[in-house]
Design an enzyme around this catalytic site. Structure first.
Site, PDB file in Angstrom:
ATOM      1  N   LYS A   1     -12.864 -14.937  14.161  1.00  0.00           N
ATOM      2  CA  LYS A   1     -13.926 -15.890  13.857  1.00  0.00           C
ATOM      3  C   LYS A   1     -15.038 -15.905  14.825  1.00  0.00           C
ATOM      4  CE  LYS A   1     -12.969 -20.311  14.218  1.00  0.00           C
ATOM      5  NZ  LYS A   1     -11.518 -19.692  14.481  1.00  0.00           N
TER       6      LYS A   1
ATOM      7  N   THR B   1     -15.808 -13.290  16.923  1.00  0.00           N
ATOM      8  CA  THR B   1     -16.356 -11.975  16.659  1.00  0.00           C
ATOM      9  C   THR B   1     -17.379 -12.114  15.532  1.00  0.00           C
ATOM     10  OG1 THR B   1     -14.164 -10.984  17.423  1.00  0.00           O
ATOM     11  CG2 THR B   1     -15.843  -9.697  16.421  1.00  0.00           C
TER      12      THR B   1
ATOM     13  N   ARG C   1     -16.991 -21.973  22.174  1.00  0.00           N
ATOM     14  CA  ARG C   1     -16.148 -22.847  23.220  1.00  0.00           C
ATOM     15  C   ARG C   1     -15.977 -22.015  24.386  1.00  0.00           C
ATOM     16  NH1 ARG C   1     -11.598 -24.522  19.587  1.00  0.00           N
ATOM     17  NH2 ARG C   1     -12.185 -22.368  18.794  1.00  0.00           N
TER      18      ARG C   1
ATOM     19  N   LYS D   1      -2.321 -16.018  22.363  1.00  0.00           N
ATOM     20  CA  LYS D   1      -3.810 -16.012  21.526  1.00  0.00           C
ATOM     21  C   LYS D   1      -4.651 -15.145  22.246  1.00  0.00           C
ATOM     22  CE  LYS D   1      -7.201 -18.707  19.450  1.00  0.00           C
ATOM     23  NZ  LYS D   1      -8.326 -18.078  20.122  1.00  0.00           N
TER      24      LYS D   1
ATOM     25  N   ALA E   1      -8.543 -26.753  17.963  1.00  0.00           N
ATOM     26  CA  ALA E   1      -8.797 -27.684  16.737  1.00  0.00           C
ATOM     27  C   ALA E   1      -7.497 -27.993  16.325  1.00  0.00           C
ATOM     28  CB  ALA E   1      -9.433 -26.702  15.598  1.00  0.00           C
TER      29      ALA E   1
ATOM     30  N   PHE F   1     -10.026 -22.395  14.759  1.00  0.00           N
ATOM     31  CA  PHE F   1      -8.901 -22.232  13.890  1.00  0.00           C
ATOM     32  C   PHE F   1      -9.403 -22.272  12.209  1.00  0.00           C
ATOM     33  CE2 PHE F   1      -5.983 -23.741  17.404  1.00  0.00           C
ATOM     34  CZ  PHE F   1      -5.452 -22.635  18.035  1.00  0.00           C
TER      35      PHE F   1
ATOM     36  N   PHE G   1     -11.670  -4.138   8.980  1.00  0.00           N
ATOM     37  CA  PHE G   1     -10.723  -3.621   9.781  1.00  0.00           C
ATOM     38  C   PHE G   1     -10.727  -1.981   8.836  1.00  0.00           C
ATOM     39  CE2 PHE G   1      -9.574  -7.472  11.051  1.00  0.00           C
ATOM     40  CZ  PHE G   1      -8.804  -7.369  12.430  1.00  0.00           C
TER      41      PHE G   1
ATOM     42  N   TRP H   1     -17.648  -5.661  14.530  1.00  0.00           N
ATOM     43  CA  TRP H   1     -16.551  -5.282  15.367  1.00  0.00           C
ATOM     44  C   TRP H   1     -16.850  -3.714  15.920  1.00  0.00           C
ATOM     45  CZ3 TRP H   1     -12.851  -1.465  16.331  1.00  0.00           C
ATOM     46  CH2 TRP H   1     -11.775  -1.900  17.413  1.00  0.00           C
TER      47      TRP H   1
END
Length: 553
Positions: A71, A73, A94, A105, A272, A300, A380, A408
């Site tokens: 998210k 990224t 954030r 994480k 979140a 999240f 991906f 990415w």
């Protein structure tokens, strides 16, 4: 391809004054923290009042899995892509907590070619905002216990103290503690620690408009009750002034840059799953005054982050997103479809189709808010064309376009198709709607989120929780609710993936955050002080050759 930290370290950073100039911020209006990060001054922000605002783009996601959704990224890649297309775009995200950095994480700066830098600084202390929040929170704790020690003039009932201490680290042994043991060390009582990102002070900083609003909100924090049941606030303890002093600099947003040297405001960091999951209002509104587009994220999955972004942050700050981006990956939908993490590289169209039930529920929920929506497929290398087509078909069945983005791997160039669709959607009229009105009773607000957003049959309330909600209703009934629930599932059971049905949400506890302006409902087994995993990331973080940090991700 190099690791995230290797890519970040090799970036060609521009002096932070140059990044500020892109937004029309002069060198005299920033407070540099070294050469590559700075705070934006209060006076400059105050001078923006009355300027027109750009369009706000919300990036959210399906429920997270160990396979990753990307998210942040995608937020960074989309912002870079908008700038490549000639728009003036700013990213608002954030700050990172030390807890997940050293836990499981990882960091919060994006990844691959779509990152905010300096990555190491952002994930390790940054400009000290979290430490200021921790100190201000614990100052209030110390002043509360000091008041008890020196005679308790407010007649506080030690059994009715609700204010806990905080620490920005995952540490399960601090969840429940006994304070004041030993002669002369205060009044013995049970208490505990939360992680700093769950602190009401964090929420207050992220929702405050300026220093006056900050102090007013801090003063309204309810920490305890007297023996005859009256609330005791931080203002009663005369703590609000000193807390504001500690938070004075922390309230100013932090300016950094992406790998492509575009501006990013990184400020605040409530999770979140246990808090409201959004960056600060002051950062978002500042960026809106300075940009054509502001791309921000909510923590999240959309059932937690987007729900709170819309029903708490937008409600309180008067914000309206122009469009929403819902991030999904082939890998995550496979896991929602029952595939083990070890088998994600094998094509499995059936699992993608089964897991797309999770995506579909999020689409339906977001469309209830009346906002234009696009699905971003974060690509991906192992994704196949047939698997991507299955996601496109699931979105198309609900009238939403799904666009594959390769940010990415390629940075902003890989997200230009997504950016064009976002610009198209943001120009459309929309009818923004909240999930519930202010005047709905607190209990009904909780049940409405459980049924309308999670797909539950209802919520379960122990008698003590119902009694507390009823006691708060007269004075605090107009507040929104902040659900503290597992991020992994629509239910309160993290193992129920996909789009579960036939469940209820157990509301274990409720907490009043009068200063922040919401009521927290703690559901199931969710903890406001996480623990470290069996094999924490801290095992692999160290200084390497030349004093460079290794092991951050």
């Amino acid at each position: 391809m190099n690791t995230d930290i290797e890519i970040a370290r090799a970036a060609h950073k521009r002096p932070i004054a140059e990044i500020a100039a892109k937004l029309g911020i002069g060198a005299q209006d920033i407070l540099p923290y070294g050469h590559d990060k700075a705070k934006i001054s209060r006076d400059f922000i105050a001078g923006l009042a009355g300027r027109p605002q750009g369009r706000l783009i919300l990036v959210t996601a399906i429920n997270p899995t160990p396979a990753g959704e990307g998210k942040t990224t995608t937020t960074v890649g989309l912002g870079d892509a908008l700038n490549r297309l000639g728009a003036k775009a700013t990213i608002c995200i954030r700050e990172a907590s030390l807890g997940p950095n050293f836990g499981m994480k990882g960091g919060a700066a994006g990844g691959g070619r779509a990152q905010v830098i300096p990555m190491e600084d952002m994930n390790l202390h940054f400009t000290g905002d979290f430490h200021a929040i921790t100190s201000a929170h614990n100052l209030l704790s110390a002043m509360l216990d000091n008041h008890l020690h020196w005679g308790n003039a407010l007649d506080i009932d030690p059994r009715r103290i609700t204010w806990r201490r905080v620490l920005d680290m995952n540490d399960r042994v601090l969840r429940d503690v006994v304070l004041g043991l030993g002669p002369g060390n205060g009044v013995p009582r049970e208490s505990g620690f939360d992680i700093t990102v769950a602190s009401e002070v964090m929420a207050i900083l992220c929702l405050s408009r300026d220093l006056d609003d900050l102090q007013d909100r801090l003063g309204r924090i309810v920490v305890a009750q007297t023996r005859d049941g009256r609330p005791v606030t931080a203002r009663d303890l005369q703590a609000d002034g000193a807390m504001t002093v500690l938070l004075r600099d922390a309230l100013q947003p932090n300016l950094v840059q992406t790998l492509e040297n575009n501006p990013a405001l990184v400020h605040g960091g409530p999770f979140a799953n246990i808090a409201h999951g959004c960056n600060s209002v002051i950062a978002t509104t500042t960026a809106l005054h300075l940009s054509d587009y502001v791309v921000t994220e909510a923590g999240f999955g959309a059932d937690l982050g987007a729900e709170k972004f819309l029903n708490i942050k937008c409600r309180k700050a008067g914000l309206t997103p122009a469009a929403v981006v819902l991030v999904a990956t082939v890998r995550a939908l496979k896991m929602n479809g029952g595939v083990a993490r070890s088998d994600l590289a094998v094509e499995n169209i059936g699992a993608v189709q089964a897991g797309a039930a999770n995506l579909s529920r999020h689409i339906r929920n977001l469309r209830k808010h009346g906002l234009p929506l696009v699905v971003a497929i974060n690509h991906f290398a192992t994704d196949t064309r047939a698997e991507i087509a299955a996601i496109e078909a699931a979105a198309r069945a609900l009238g939403v376009q799904a666009i594959t983005a390769r940010h990415w791997e390629m940075g902003g160039a890989g997200a230009e198709d997504l950016a064009r669709e976002v610009m198209r959607l943001a120009a459309q009229p929309h009818d923004f709607r909240l999930t519930y009105p202010d005047d709905m009773p607190l209990r009904d607000k909780i049940e409405t989120i459980c049924t309308r957003i999670y797909g539950a049959e209802g919520a379960q309330f122990p008698p003590a929780v119902l009694a507390r909600l009823e006691a708060w209703q007269a004075e605090y009934g107009s507040l929104p609710v902040c659900m503290a629930k597992t991020q992994y599932s629509f239910s309160a059971n993290p193992d129920w993936l996909g789009a579960p049905e036939g469940f209820t949400i157990p509301v274990r506890e409720v907490r009043l955050a009068a200063g922040a302006g919401f009521v927290v409902a703690i559901c199931g087994d969710i903890m406001t002080m996480p623990g470290l995993p069996r094999d924490p990331a801290a095992n692999r973080i160290r200084l390497g050759a030349g004093g460079h940090v290794e092991g951050l991700f």
